[in-house]
Design a protein around this motif. Structure first.
Motif, PDB file in Angstrom:
ATOM      1  N   THR A 165      -6.928   1.789   5.615  1.00  0.00           N
ATOM      2  CA  THR A 165      -6.503   1.639   4.219  1.00  0.00           C
ATOM      3  C   THR A 165      -5.222   0.833   4.087  1.00  0.00           C
ATOM      4  OG1 THR A 165      -5.382   3.812   4.298  1.00  0.00           O
ATOM      5  CG2 THR A 165      -7.656   3.763   3.501  1.00  0.00           C
ATOM      6  N   ALA A 166      -4.491   0.644   5.178  1.00  0.00           N
ATOM      7  CA  ALA A 166      -3.323  -0.246   5.136  1.00  0.00           C
ATOM      8  C   ALA A 166      -3.738  -1.704   5.011  1.00  0.00           C
ATOM      9  CB  ALA A 166      -2.470  -0.057   6.387  1.00  0.00           C
ATOM     10  N   GLU A 167      -4.971  -2.007   5.385  1.00  0.00           N
ATOM     11  CA  GLU A 167      -5.483  -3.379   5.266  1.00  0.00           C
ATOM     12  C   GLU A 167      -6.545  -3.533   4.186  1.00  0.00           C
ATOM     13  OE1 GLU A 167      -5.130  -5.463   9.597  1.00  0.00           O
ATOM     14  OE2 GLU A 167      -6.833  -4.106   9.335  1.00  0.00           O
ATOM     15  N   HIS A 168      -7.192  -2.425   3.817  1.00  0.00           N
ATOM     16  CA  HIS A 168      -8.300  -2.467   2.860  1.00  0.00           C
ATOM     17  C   HIS A 168      -8.005  -1.498   1.706  1.00  0.00           C
ATOM     18  CE1 HIS A 168      -9.975  -3.448   6.853  1.00  0.00           C
ATOM     19  NE2 HIS A 168     -10.672  -4.359   6.193  1.00  0.00           N
ATOM     20  N   PRO A 169      -7.700  -2.010   0.527  1.00  0.00           N
ATOM     21  CA  PRO A 169      -7.419  -1.113  -0.603  1.00  0.00           C
ATOM     22  C   PRO A 169      -8.549  -0.108  -0.808  1.00  0.00           C
ATOM     23  CG  PRO A 169      -6.882  -3.377  -1.165  1.00  0.00           C
ATOM     24  CD  PRO A 169      -7.583  -3.433   0.162  1.00  0.00           C
ATOM     25  N   THR A 170      -8.172   1.159  -0.828  1.00  0.00           N
ATOM     26  CA  THR A 170      -9.161   2.242  -0.899  1.00  0.00           C
ATOM     27  C   THR A 170      -8.608   3.339  -1.791  1.00  0.00           C
ATOM     28  OG1 THR A 170      -9.831   1.766   1.394  1.00  0.00           O
ATOM     29  CG2 THR A 170     -10.521   3.885   0.465  1.00  0.00           C
ATOM     30  N   ARG A 171      -9.418   3.854  -2.679  1.00  0.00           N
ATOM     31  CA  ARG A 171      -8.955   4.889  -3.605  1.00  0.00           C
ATOM     32  C   ARG A 171      -8.799   6.230  -2.895  1.00  0.00           C
ATOM     33  NH1 ARG A 171     -10.003   8.832  -7.342  1.00  0.00           N
ATOM     34  NH2 ARG A 171      -9.328   8.411  -9.487  1.00  0.00           N
ATOM     35  N   ASP A 172      -9.883   6.716  -2.327  1.00  0.00           N
ATOM     36  CA  ASP A 172      -9.902   8.012  -1.645  1.00  0.00           C
ATOM     37  C   ASP A 172     -10.593   7.859  -0.307  1.00  0.00           C
ATOM     38  OD1 ASP A 172      -8.978   9.957  -3.840  1.00  0.00           O
ATOM     39  OD2 ASP A 172     -10.641   8.925  -4.834  1.00  0.00           O
TER      40      ASP A 172
ATOM     41  N   ALA B  66       0.833  -1.207   0.000  1.00  0.00           N
ATOM     42  CA  ALA B  66       0.000   0.000   0.000  1.00  0.00           C
ATOM     43  C   ALA B  66       0.863   1.250   0.000  1.00  0.00           C
ATOM     44  CB  ALA B  66      -0.921   0.005   1.219  1.00  0.00           C
ATOM     45  N   LEU B  67       0.529   2.155  -0.912  1.00  0.00           N
ATOM     46  CA  LEU B  67       1.027   3.529  -0.884  1.00  0.00           C
ATOM     47  C   LEU B  67      -0.093   4.376  -0.309  1.00  0.00           C
ATOM     48  CD1 LEU B  67       2.668   3.961  -4.414  1.00  0.00           C
ATOM     49  CD2 LEU B  67       3.875   4.076  -2.224  1.00  0.00           C
ATOM     50  N   ILE B  68       0.131   4.965   0.852  1.00  0.00           N
ATOM     51  CA  ILE B  68      -0.886   5.797   1.502  1.00  0.00           C
ATOM     52  C   ILE B  68      -0.336   7.211   1.600  1.00  0.00           C
ATOM     53  CG2 ILE B  68      -2.269   6.151   3.575  1.00  0.00           C
ATOM     54  CD1 ILE B  68      -2.011   3.143   4.107  1.00  0.00           C
ATOM     55  N   HIS B  69      -0.953   8.118   0.875  1.00  0.00           N
ATOM     56  CA  HIS B  69      -0.486   9.501   0.828  1.00  0.00           C
ATOM     57  C   HIS B  69      -1.475  10.402   1.552  1.00  0.00           C
ATOM     58  CE1 HIS B  69       2.800   8.971  -2.191  1.00  0.00           C
ATOM     59  NE2 HIS B  69       2.118   7.856  -2.396  1.00  0.00           N
ATOM     60  N   ILE B  70      -0.968  11.145   2.535  1.00  0.00           N
ATOM     61  CA  ILE B  70      -1.812  12.104   3.239  1.00  0.00           C
ATOM     62  C   ILE B  70      -1.878  13.362   2.388  1.00  0.00           C
ATOM     63  CG2 ILE B  70      -2.277  13.316   5.381  1.00  0.00           C
ATOM     64  CD1 ILE B  70      -2.175  10.235   5.622  1.00  0.00           C
ATOM     65  N   SER B  71      -3.001  13.537   1.742  1.00  0.00           N
ATOM     66  CA  SER B  71      -3.235  14.725   0.937  1.00  0.00           C
ATOM     67  C   SER B  71      -4.013  15.731   1.787  1.00  0.00           C
ATOM     68  CB  SER B  71      -3.974  14.348  -0.348  1.00  0.00           C
ATOM     69  OG  SER B  71      -4.193  15.468  -1.169  1.00  0.00           O
ATOM     70  N   SER B  72      -5.052  16.309   1.268  1.00  0.00           N
ATOM     71  CA  SER B  72      -5.828  17.307   1.999  1.00  0.00           C
ATOM     72  C   SER B  72      -7.086  17.622   1.204  1.00  0.00           C
ATOM     73  CB  SER B  72      -4.997  18.588   2.169  1.00  0.00           C
ATOM     74  OG  SER B  72      -5.803  19.652   2.660  1.00  0.00           O
ATOM     75  N   MET B  73      -8.102  18.100   1.885  1.00  0.00           N
ATOM     76  CA  MET B  73      -9.255  18.619   1.153  1.00  0.00           C
ATOM     77  C   MET B  73      -8.862  19.829   0.313  1.00  0.00           C
ATOM     78  SD  MET B  73     -11.837  16.799   1.105  1.00  0.00           S
ATOM     79  CE  MET B  73     -12.862  17.993   0.258  1.00  0.00           C
ATOM     80  N   GLU B  74      -7.715  20.422   0.596  1.00  0.00           N
ATOM     81  CA  GLU B  74      -7.228  21.515  -0.262  1.00  0.00           C
ATOM     82  C   GLU B  74      -6.752  20.984  -1.609  1.00  0.00           C
ATOM     83  OE1 GLU B  74      -5.131  24.927   1.272  1.00  0.00           O
ATOM     84  OE2 GLU B  74      -5.419  24.183   3.327  1.00  0.00           O
ATOM     85  N   GLY B  75      -6.647  19.675  -1.738  1.00  0.00           N
ATOM     86  CA  GLY B  75      -6.415  19.088  -3.046  1.00  0.00           C
ATOM     87  C   GLY B  75      -7.675  19.059  -3.896  1.00  0.00           C
TER      88      GLY B  75
ATOM     89  N   VAL C  96      -3.108   2.291  -4.064  1.00  0.00           N
ATOM     90  CA  VAL C  96      -2.731   3.703  -3.966  1.00  0.00           C
ATOM     91  C   VAL C  96      -3.901   4.467  -3.352  1.00  0.00           C
ATOM     92  CG1 VAL C  96      -2.047   5.785  -5.207  1.00  0.00           C
ATOM     93  CG2 VAL C  96      -1.226   3.539  -5.973  1.00  0.00           C
ATOM     94  N   THR C  97      -3.676   5.035  -2.174  1.00  0.00           N
ATOM     95  CA  THR C  97      -4.737   5.725  -1.435  1.00  0.00           C
ATOM     96  C   THR C  97      -4.380   7.187  -1.225  1.00  0.00           C
ATOM     97  OG1 THR C  97      -5.353   3.715  -0.242  1.00  0.00           O
ATOM     98  CG2 THR C  97      -6.027   5.804   0.723  1.00  0.00           C
TER      99      THR C  97
ATOM    100  N   GLU D  84      -3.660  10.087  -9.185  1.00  0.00           N
ATOM    101  CA  GLU D  84      -4.615   9.588 -10.176  1.00  0.00           C
ATOM    102  C   GLU D  84      -3.886   8.955 -11.357  1.00  0.00           C
ATOM    103  OE1 GLU D  84      -7.239  12.700 -11.311  1.00  0.00           O
ATOM    104  OE2 GLU D  84      -8.441  12.590  -9.476  1.00  0.00           O
ATOM    105  N   SER D  85      -2.856   9.608 -11.828  1.00  0.00           N
ATOM    106  CA  SER D  85      -2.090   9.076 -12.950  1.00  0.00           C
ATOM    107  C   SER D  85      -1.404   7.768 -12.570  1.00  0.00           C
ATOM    108  CB  SER D  85      -1.059  10.108 -13.409  1.00  0.00           C
ATOM    109  OG  SER D  85      -0.250   9.600 -14.448  1.00  0.00           O
ATOM    110  N   LEU D  86      -0.740   7.768 -11.421  1.00  0.00           N
ATOM    111  CA  LEU D  86      -0.019   6.579 -10.974  1.00  0.00           C
ATOM    112  C   LEU D  86      -0.971   5.407 -10.772  1.00  0.00           C
ATOM    113  CD1 LEU D  86       2.492   5.122  -9.892  1.00  0.00           C
ATOM    114  CD2 LEU D  86       1.993   6.128  -7.645  1.00  0.00           C
ATOM    115  N   ARG D  87      -2.112   5.656 -10.165  1.00  0.00           N
ATOM    116  CA  ARG D  87      -3.062   4.578  -9.877  1.00  0.00           C
ATOM    117  C   ARG D  87      -3.496   3.863 -11.153  1.00  0.00           C
ATOM    118  NH1 ARG D  87      -6.462   7.550  -7.574  1.00  0.00           N
ATOM    119  NH2 ARG D  87      -5.792   7.257  -5.424  1.00  0.00           N
ATOM    120  N   VAL D  88      -3.804   4.637 -12.202  1.00  0.00           N
ATOM    121  CA  VAL D  88      -4.255   4.032 -13.452  1.00  0.00           C
ATOM    122  C   VAL D  88      -3.129   3.242 -14.114  1.00  0.00           C
ATOM    123  CG1 VAL D  88      -5.159   4.504 -15.767  1.00  0.00           C
ATOM    124  CG2 VAL D  88      -6.061   5.741 -13.799  1.00  0.00           C
TER     125      VAL D  88
END
Length: 339
Positions: free
Chosen positions: A227-234, A138-147, A184-185, A169-173
């Motif tokens: 999300t470390a155990e359950h694949p989740t997009r967002d 799992a790649l888990i990236h802390i983004s923000s609602m500012e994204g 990728v979360t 988004e690009s990497l995930r596809v």
């Protein structure tokens, strides 16, 4: 796509000396994961590792500046050298400037991009080869609602988080096209009570604040562990974040109007603070190496996060949840007007 249980994982957490990263490290270790913690603050990492060891956990610290690719690579390489593999990469490093755009220098703007966007890019670059070799992870990236919705006075930070969203988004596809089992979360918190606003460089003349209400850091770490155990997009953290997401989709101009009214004074406290005060734009601020910030009195619970972590219940109850979220927002606004 299947991910290992947390107690079977080796987890690297970048930006771990304070805030969300620090609590995530403690929570992963408490669940039995082996953790590698990285940040610029050597004292913050030392105290974190000591705390994990006192809990009976296994942790290794690496001092690194995420704006430097080679230093980020060391994190991934040392994780594998120490524990034999990498299962989950959690990236939460960020820095920010709270100021009108015209008062931000080119060097300052670039620094925010280098840490808050490029650091995340470098993290994925160095972690992916190891995750692919394991055949899952799992790649888990802390983004923000500012994204999703930029704020005034935070042009560089909002730009960085929009960049993170486009990158993921690009990497995930690409990974889906390869048939990769790497998840990728993007975790998008609303306003969280961490030392983020203590650490930000401000040119407002006062200590900055997020637009209330705030949510506890534990809500974000709940999402990280899930999300470390359950694949989740967002994963949007906080009822108000979900409301903002809906409003931004329906009418960006309406959100513009709201921010014209509330987005400037709403990000300022009454506490004086100069641009020369300690901030983490270029150097860590060890006195802020803690999980929570200074706005616990503005923290409220969130209803919809629990539903996101329990999808078996289904979102047939979404209508009532969104209604509850709106009530929570109205209650928070009433609270703020009274205080």
């Amino acid at each position: 796509m299947q991910l290992k249980r947390i107690e079977q994982q080796v987890v690297a957490i970048v930006g771990a000396s304070s805030g969300i990263g620090r609590e995530a490290a403690l929570r992963f270790a408490a669940r039995g994961a082996k953790v590698v913690v990285a940040a610029r603050s050597e004292p913050g990492l030392a105290s974190l590792v000591n705390e994990i060891h006192q809990l009976g956990g296994d942790a290794t610290a690496i001092t690194a500046d995420v704006s430097e690719y080679e230093q980020v690579k060391v994190i991934a390489d040392k994780t594998v050298a120490t524990y034999g593999r990498l299962d989950t990469w959690v990236h939460s490093s960020a820095t920010a400037i709270v100021a009108p755009f015209e008062q931000v220098t080119p060097e300052e703007f670039k620094r925010v991009i280098d840490v808050t966007l490029m650091g995340q890019v470098y993290g994925a670059m160095v972690a992916l080869p190891h995750l692919k070799r394991e055949g899952q992870g799992a790649l888990i990236h802390i983004s923000s609602m500012e994204g999703r919705r930029a704020l005034p006075l935070q042009s560089s930070y909002s730009s960085a988080k929009h960049g993170v969203e486009g990158f993921l988004e690009s990497l995930r596809v690409e990974l889906q096209h390869e048939g990769s089992a790497v998840s990728v979360t993007s975790i998008k918190p609303a306003v969280i009570n961490t030392p983020f606003y203590n650490n930000a460089l401000t040119k407002l003349g006062v200590k900055p604040t997020g637009l209330p209400p705030y949510y506890a850091p534990s809500l974000v770490t709940d999402a990280v562990l899930y999300t470390a155990e359950h694949p989740t997009r967002d994963f949007i953290v906080g009822d108000v974040g979900k409301i903002l997401d809906i409003l931004q989709r329906l009418s960006p101009a309406l959100v513009d109007s709201f921010l014209v009214l509330a987005g400037f004074q709403g990000q300022q406290t009454n506490e004086l603070k100069s641009a020369d005060a300690p901030n983490n734009l270029y150097e860590p601020v060890p006195e802020n190496d803690r999980v929570e910030g200074d706005f616990g009195n503005l923290t409220i619970p969130s209803v919809t996060d629990w539903l996101d972590r329990h999808p078996a219940l289904g979102w047939g109850v979404a209508g009532s949840a969104v209604g509850a979220a709106f009530l929570a927002l109205l209650a928070a606004q009433a609270f703020n007007s009274d205080h």
